[in-house]
Design a protein around this motif. Structure first.
Motif, short mmCIF file in Angstrom:
data_model
loop_
_atom_site.label_atom_id
_atom_site.label_comp_id
_atom_site.label_asym_id
_atom_site.label_seq_id
_atom_site.Cartn_x
_atom_site.Cartn_y
_atom_site.Cartn_z
N THR A 192 0.83 -1.21 0.00
CA THR A 192 0.00 0.00 0.00
C THR A 192 0.86 1.25 0.00
O THR A 192 0.62 2.20 -0.78
N VAL A 196 1.19 4.26 -3.03
CA VAL A 196 0.98 5.68 -2.75
C VAL A 196 2.24 6.48 -3.03
O VAL A 196 2.18 7.58 -3.59
N LEU A 201 -2.38 10.10 -5.28
CA LEU A 201 -3.80 9.76 -5.39
C LEU A 201 -4.13 9.09 -6.71
O LEU A 201 -5.15 8.39 -6.82
N GLY A 351 -5.15 3.21 0.35
CA GLY A 351 -4.36 4.23 -0.32
C GLY A 351 -5.03 5.59 -0.32
O GLY A 351 -4.40 6.62 0.00
N CYS A 354 -5.21 6.87 3.37
CA CYS A 354 -3.88 7.30 3.84
C CYS A 354 -3.54 8.69 3.32
O CYS A 354 -3.01 9.54 4.06
N LEU A 355 -3.84 8.94 2.04
CA LEU A 355 -3.52 10.24 1.45
C LEU A 355 -4.38 11.34 2.06
O LEU A 355 -3.90 12.46 2.28
N ILE A 382 1.55 8.61 6.64
CA ILE A 382 1.02 7.40 6.00
C ILE A 382 1.66 6.16 6.60
O ILE A 382 0.97 5.18 6.94
#
Length: 480
Positions: A192, A196, A201, A351, A354-355, A382
Motif C-alpha cells: 500500500t 501511494v 492519489l 491508499g 492514507c492520502l 502514511i
C-alpha cells in the motif's frame, strides 16, 4: 461432489525450473502474483507526466481527474473489503436486517452526493482547498476551528484502517497459512505504501480500474458457482437461516431508517470522499459518476446468494462466508484471483484514506509547511497510520469495535456546518464550535447510556441538537 472436486484441485501444482531446481508453485500463488504485477504496472503508468513532488498533485491529483478516474476512485472508497467480506459475514451472523441498512445507506448516499458534491467542489475551487478543514479555515477564517475539525477527523479515521487489515489478514490466511499474520499484513501495508509513494492519489484511482473489474467478475463467478452447486443435502434452509426470531417491530424499522439517514449523509463528508471530490476536474464529471454508481448495487444480491450458500452448506465461521465459499467452489487459479481482487479492494481504499489523512496532518494540523516538507510529513503520517492499523488488527479488541461504531455517529455532527459552508452562509465560529460540542455530547451520552429513544439513531438526535444550536446562537449571514 463439490468438496471432492475442491480436494482434487488442491492436489495439483505447477512445476518450474529455476537454476536446475524443480520448484513447485501453487496455481493460486501464480494468479495472485500476476494480478499484483499488473497492479504495479498500472501504478507506474499512472505517474507518467505528473509531478509527484507537488503536494497538490500527490494528495489531490491537482484536481485533474476526469469522469472515469473520479468514478473509479469514488467507487473504490464506497466498496471496501468491508463490503466484500463484511456484508455476507453480517448476513450469515445476523440475518437479513443487516442487508436492509447496509444497502439502504449506500444507495441513499448516491443522490445525496449528486447534490452535495458539486457544491463542495465549487467551494473547494473557490478557496483552493484539498481537505475539509481547508474549507473550514478559508470560509470561517479560524485556525482553531480548522484544527478542531482536523482532530475530530483524525480520531474517527484511526480504527477504519485496522478493519481493512483484519480483512487482509483473512485473505493472507487463505493465501499463505504458514506465514505469521503480522508478517503477512505487514507485507500488505508495504505494498500500500509503495503504491501511494509512486503515484499519489492517481495510484488508487488507476488501480481501482483493475480492482473493480476483478471484483465484479469474481463475485459473479462465486455466486454462479454457488447456484450451480446448490445441493438439497444442506445443513439448513434459507428461511430457517435468515428467518427472524421475532417480528420486525416499529422500533427496529425506526432504527434502520434513522441509521440509513445518518450514514448516507456522513459518508459524503468523510475525509476520503472530500479528497476525491476535490480531485475531480469539474462538477459535470462528479454528476456523471454519481449517476452511474448505482450500477454497482448488483453486487449485493450476488453477495446475499453467497451468504445463503455459506449458511446452508455449513461454511463457517460467519466471517469466512465469502472466501470459504470461493475456496470450496472455484479451482485454485481462480481462487487466487479472488484473493487478489479482495486484497486490492482493501489496498485501494487504504491508499485513498492514507492520502486524505496525510493531507490533514501536513496541511491542517501543521499549517504553513513548504511543499517539500509537506510531502515528507505526509509520507511519515502514511507510514505511521499503516503501522498503527496493522497493530490494531493484530490486537483487535472491543475498544476497536467501539471506535468503529462511533465513526458515523460523530462524523455526521459536521453536517450542519458543512451545509452552511456550501450555501455560503457564515455562522459565527463560537456557534459552530458550540453546535459541534452539543451534538457530539448528546450523541455520545445517548449511546453510552443505552437510552432507547424509540430506536432513533443517537447520531440523528445529536445532529438535530447541533443544528438547533447553530440556529439559536449563530447569526447566519449570507455572504455576497
Amino acid at each position: 461432489m463439490a468438496r471432492e472436486r475442491h480436494l482434487a484441485f488442491r492436489l495439483y501444482s505447477s512445476h518450474v525450473r529455476m537454476a536446475g531446481l524443480d520448484i513447485a508453485i501453487h496455481p493460486m500463488i501464480i494468479s495472485f502474483v500476476l494480478v499484483f504485477v499488473l497492479a504495479v504496472a498500472l501504478t507506474l503508468h499512472a505517474r507518467k507526466g505528473h509531478d509527484m513532488a507537488d503536494p497538490r498533485a500527490f494528495f489531490a491529483a491537482r484536481g485533474q481527474l476526469g469522469t472515469l478516474l473520479y468514478f473509479m476512485l469514488a467507487v473504490g472508497e464506497t466498496y471496501s473489503i468491508g463490503t466484500v467480506l463484511g456484508f455476507p459475514a453480517g448476513i450469515a451472523a445476523h440475518g437479513t436486517m443487516v442487508a436492509l441498512w447496509f444497502v439502504g445507506y449506500i444507495l441513499l448516499a448516491f443522490p445525496v452526493g449528486y447534490v452535495l458534491y458539486p457544491r463542495l467542489w465549487e467551494a473547494g475551487r473557490r478557496t483552493g482547498a484539498i481537505t475539509l478543514p481547508d474549507l473550514f479555515r478559508s470560509h470561517f477564517g479560524s485556525r482553531a476551528l480548522e484544527r478542531l475539525v482536523t482532530c475530530i477527523l483524525l480520531v474517527l479515521m484511526l480504527p477504519l484502517g485496522a478493519m481493512q487489515f483484519i480483512g487482509l489478514s483473512d485473505v493472507m490466511a487463505h493465501l499463505a497459512p504458514a506465514v505469521p499474520t503480522m508478517a503477512a499484513t505487514g507485507a500488505a501495508g508495504a505494498v500500500t505504501f509503495g503504491f501511494v509513494l509512486v503515484a499519489g492519489l492517481r495510484a488508487p484511482a488507476t488501480v481501482a480500474i483493475l480492482k473493480d473489474a476483478l471484483m465484479l467478475c469474481t463475485i459473479a463467478a462465486v455466486a454462479a458457482s454457488a447456484g450451480l452447486h446448490w445441493t438439497h443435502a444442506t445443513s439448513g434452509s434459507m428461511q430457517a437461516a435468515f428467518g427472524q426470531n421475532h417480528p420486525i417491530s416499529a422500533r427496529d424499522l425506526c432504527f434502520v431508517i434513522s441509521t440509513i439517514m445518518v450514514q448516507s449523509v456522513a459518508f459524503c463528508i468523510a475525509p476520503q470522499s472530500a479528497a476525491a471530490v476535490f480531485s475531480a476536474r469539474d462538477p459535470a464529471s462528479i454528476r456523471r459518476a454519481q449517476i452511474a454508481m448505482p450500477l454497482y448495487m448488483v453486487l449485493f444480491p450476488l453477495l446475499f446468494l453467497i451468504a445463503g450458500f455459506a449458511v446452508t452448506h455449513g461454511i463457517g465461521p460467519a466471517n469466512n462466508a465469502f472466501l470459504g465459499s470461493a475456496n470450496l467452489l472455484l479451482p485454485d487459479w481462480a481462487f487466487g484471483i479472488v484473493l487478489a481482487a479482495t486484497a486490492l479492494t482493501a489496498i485501494v481504499w487504504l491508499g485513498a484514506v492514507c492520502l486524505s489523512i496525510a493531507a490533514l496532518v501536513a496541511r491542517n494540523l501543521f499549517p504553513g509547511l513548504d511543499r517539500d516538507v509537506q510531502k515528507r510529513v505526509g509520507l511519515t503520517t502514511i507510514a505511521g497510520y499503516l503501522v498503527l492499523s496493522i497493530l490494531g488488527a493484530a490486537f483487535r479488541n472491543s475498544l476497536l469495535t467501539d471506535l468503529n461504531t462511533l465513526f458515523y455517529l460523530a462524523l455526521v455532527q459536521l453536517v450542519p456546518s458543512v451545509l452552511a459552508l456550501v450555501r455560503n452562509q457564515r455562522p459565527s465560529v463560537p456557534s459552530v464550535m458550540l453546535g459541534l460540542a452539543g451534538g457530539l455530547s448528546v450523541a455520545m451520552l445517548l449511546r453510552s447510556a443505552s437510552w432507547t429513544t424509540y430506536g432513533v439513531n443517537p447520531g440523528l438526535i445529536g445532529v438535530l441538537v447541533n443544528a438547533a444550536i447553530l440556529r439559536v446562537t449563530g447569526r447566519v449571514a449570507t455572504s455576497n
